[in-house]
Scaffold this active site. Structure first.
Site, PDB file in Angstrom:
ATOM      1  N   GLU A  52    -107.210 -53.019 -26.128  1.00  0.00           N
ATOM      2  CA  GLU A  52    -106.599 -52.669 -24.849  1.00  0.00           C
ATOM      3  C   GLU A  52    -105.855 -53.899 -24.331  1.00  0.00           C
ATOM      4  O   GLU A  52    -106.316 -55.024 -24.488  1.00  0.00           O
ATOM      5  CB  GLU A  52    -107.675 -52.215 -23.857  1.00  0.00           C
ATOM      6  CG  GLU A  52    -108.218 -50.847 -24.221  1.00  0.00           C
ATOM      7  CD  GLU A  52    -109.399 -50.408 -23.381  1.00  0.00           C
ATOM      8  OE1 GLU A  52    -109.590 -50.947 -22.281  1.00  0.00           O
ATOM      9  OE2 GLU A  52    -110.144 -49.528 -23.844  1.00  0.00           O
TER      10      GLU A  52
ATOM     11  N   PHE B 102    -108.017 -49.989 -34.647  1.00  0.00           N
ATOM     12  CA  PHE B 102    -108.422 -51.370 -34.345  1.00  0.00           C
ATOM     13  C   PHE B 102    -107.663 -51.951 -33.151  1.00  0.00           C
ATOM     14  O   PHE B 102    -107.742 -53.150 -32.909  1.00  0.00           O
ATOM     15  CB  PHE B 102    -108.206 -52.260 -35.572  1.00  0.00           C
ATOM     16  CG  PHE B 102    -108.984 -51.801 -36.780  1.00  0.00           C
ATOM     17  CD1 PHE B 102    -110.333 -52.104 -36.918  1.00  0.00           C
ATOM     18  CD2 PHE B 102    -108.381 -51.029 -37.761  1.00  0.00           C
ATOM     19  CE1 PHE B 102    -111.064 -51.656 -38.014  1.00  0.00           C
ATOM     20  CE2 PHE B 102    -109.101 -50.581 -38.868  1.00  0.00           C
ATOM     21  CZ  PHE B 102    -110.450 -50.891 -38.993  1.00  0.00           C
TER      22      PHE B 102
ATOM     23  N   CYS C 272    -116.166 -50.442 -26.256  1.00  0.00           N
ATOM     24  CA  CYS C 272    -116.333 -50.463 -27.715  1.00  0.00           C
ATOM     25  C   CYS C 272    -117.475 -51.349 -28.201  1.00  0.00           C
ATOM     26  O   CYS C 272    -118.442 -50.841 -28.780  1.00  0.00           O
ATOM     27  CB  CYS C 272    -115.033 -50.884 -28.377  1.00  0.00           C
ATOM     28  SG  CYS C 272    -113.740 -49.646 -28.168  1.00  0.00           S
TER      29      CYS C 272
ATOM     30  N   ARG D 124    -115.199 -50.099 -18.095  1.00  0.00           N
ATOM     31  CA  ARG D 124    -116.419 -49.602 -18.748  1.00  0.00           C
ATOM     32  C   ARG D 124    -117.250 -50.792 -19.261  1.00  0.00           C
ATOM     33  O   ARG D 124    -116.747 -51.653 -19.950  1.00  0.00           O
ATOM     34  CB  ARG D 124    -116.049 -48.636 -19.882  1.00  0.00           C
ATOM     35  CG  ARG D 124    -115.470 -47.333 -19.348  1.00  0.00           C
ATOM     36  CD  ARG D 124    -115.043 -46.397 -20.458  1.00  0.00           C
ATOM     37  NE  ARG D 124    -113.794 -46.789 -21.089  1.00  0.00           N
ATOM     38  CZ  ARG D 124    -113.166 -46.065 -22.025  1.00  0.00           C
ATOM     39  NH1 ARG D 124    -113.691 -44.929 -22.439  1.00  0.00           N
ATOM     40  NH2 ARG D 124    -112.033 -46.479 -22.551  1.00  0.00           N
TER      41      ARG D 124
END
Ligand code: NAD
Length: 470
Positions: A157, A154, A282, A349
């Site tokens: 970043e 969990f 994610c 991303r």
């Protein structure tokens, strides 16, 4: 029972690398495997391939406890627990592409000669644990030599190291007591609190008096906990963005609304920030993968599609704000503050900033970008050109700009020297996709300020444009 566990982490990306050094910090012996030879070479030479707070310190501290290698075979042979932390990107159907996981499992299968716990650290759809077992069986591995456990990650970043060592919860999805016990042993320094009492322990929300909590569930439940948690956080972001669009249409202020909602302890303020929407590696793929799982199981969960649609629309909404403020874009010079999908990371991303910049370039504008950490990565997808430039700081990026766009919520973008900025720009216009300022403060410095979910404030001399949809 020995306290130190020999651990192998496969994949040394944002999750694998952080997990590897944090396991070392907790006293374990770790081998970190990656098939990217250049990355392994960098790590062996003491380099740090990603921008992540505290990671360089821990890597330096544990150089003798973490080995980096491309040799999966010997890493598996000498480890009791094997954490798989490779990517699970979105496939064409929305489902997670599990081919990296399968490739790793097939390779592990060839080197299992004694009992191992194979741990899914990557985010995977429900029943992946069964598929992993099936692949191991197909390769002829004796079932008494392995268990498969789901231990979703969990971390966020930007705060990954502290999140890992001070987790809100540790989820262990194990279908056997033996494997659950191995995981409990690995996390014992955090769950019995001994880590927090150690000299030099990194401080954070947990303590010896309030150690991390572990919950043991079935593997299926653990797999769903991860997908459901990310989908729920994405829901909060899309919800507040939809409310923000409504608020703006009636001259209400989303920041006041979010404050009023978030103070309700049942709702809470986190992830209730209107802006450009979520991105990263994610939330987008996990929302899609969770929807795919629901569809496959014949469960109506169209709410997940709405979360995605609102999020995609939010980038359009922002682009239209730029159009509204500038009228036409061809030939305009824009300063873009931020490239990473959020502050404190170099990860680009599915970054909203990158997709907005691509649209601006397509519309004929030229862009000069600055990001404290993500410029090198951004250059791979937005190569420098006559129209796409990179600056070494915010003020250089803003030189002669028709407007400044704030695209990422880096802390430094919330404390711009507005006097200095005003001296740099051609026109004092800030279009803020992250609501980092109070409109009054910006206005006081002579800027027109357009943000998300709030009425725009127009500099007196520039006047309010009319007749354009925002
Ligand atoms: P990443 O792309 O940064 O890292 C993946 C690493 O795996 C790369 O270094 C790649 O070279 C390596 N790899 C791929 N195939 C391999 C193979 N066959 N053998 C050895 N190494 C191999 O990915 P990430 O962001 O660390 O994410 C990994 C997983 O963790 C994903 O499932 C993701 O959804 C999940 N996750 C990510 C985060 C996050 O914030 N990034 C948070 C929680 C969970």
């Amino acid at each position: 029972m020995p306290k130190s566990v020999s651990i192998c982490v496969i994949g040394s990306g944002y999750v694998g690398l952080v997990a590897a050094v944090c396991f070392a910090e907790m006293g374990h012996t770790v081998t970190c495997v990656d098939n990217d030879e250049a990355k392994v070479k960098t790590l062996r030479a003491g380099g740090v391939p990603i921008f992540e707070d505290l990671l360089p310190d821990l890597l330096a501290k544990h150089r003798d406890k973490v080995e980096f290698t491309t040799d999966l075979a010997s890493a598996v042979e000498r480890s009791e627990a094997i954490f798989i932390a490779v990517g699970t990107p979105q496939g064409d159907t929305g489902a997670a592409d599990l081919s990296y996981v399968e490739a790793v499992v097939s390779e592990i299968a060839r080197h299992i000669g004694s009992y191992k716990v194979i741990v899914e650290k990557s985010t995977v759809p429900v029943y992946t644990n069964e598929w992993v077992s099936r692949v191991l069986h197909r390769h002829g591995v004796d079932p008494k030599f392995f268990d498969v456990v789901s231990n979703p990650e969990f971390l966020r970043e930007g705060t990954a190291v502290i999140d890992f060592l001070h987790p809100d919860r540790i989820v262990v999805g194990a279908n056997s007591e033996r494997s659950a016990d191995v995981l409990k042993r690995i996390y014992a320094p955090l769950t019995d609190g001994t880590y927090y009492d150690q000299p030099g322990a990194l401080p954070g929300p947990c303590s010896a008096a309030h150690p991390a909590r572990v919950i043991v569930t079935s593997a299926q439940s653990a797999e769903i906990i991860k997908h459901a948690s990310n989908a729920f956080l994405a829901l909060k972001i899309s919800f507040i963005n939809a409310v923000g669009n409504l608020a703006e249409s009636v001259d209400a202020d989303i920041e006041d609304i979010a404050l009023g909602m978030g103070l309700d302890s049942r709702i809470g303020p986190k992830f209730l920030r209107a802006g450009l929407g979520y991105g990263g590696s994610c939330f987008p793929k996990d929302v899609a993968a969770f929807h795919w799982v629901a569809q496959k199981q014949g469960v109506n969960f169209e709410l997940l599609q709405e979360i995605r649609k609102i999020n995609e629309t939010q980038r359009e909404v922002f682009f239209n704000k730029v159009l509204s403020a500038l009228w036409t874009l061809r030939g305009k010079r824009l300063a873009a503050f931020g490239l990473a999908f959020k502050g404190d990371t170099d990860d680009i991303r599915d970054s909203p900033a990158i997709s907005v910049i691509k649209k601006l370039l397509e519309a004929g504008a030229s862009v000069t970008a600055f990001d404290p950490a993500a410029m090198d990565r951004a250059k791979d997808v937005l190569p420098p050109s006559a129209k796409m430039n990179y600056a070494s700081d915010m003020y250089e990026a803003a030189k002669d700009a028709d407007a400044v766009l704030i695209l990422t919520d880096w802390k430094e973008f919330a404390s711009i020297d507005l006097v200095k900025l005003n001296q740099q720009v051609k026109f004092p216009i800030i279009i803020d996709g992250r609501n980092l300022y109070k409109p009054k403060d910006i206005e006081a410095h002579g800027f027109t300020y357009v943000s998300v979910g709030r009425p725009a404030s127009y500099h007196a001399q520039q006047g309010k444009p009319r007749g354009l949809a925002s």
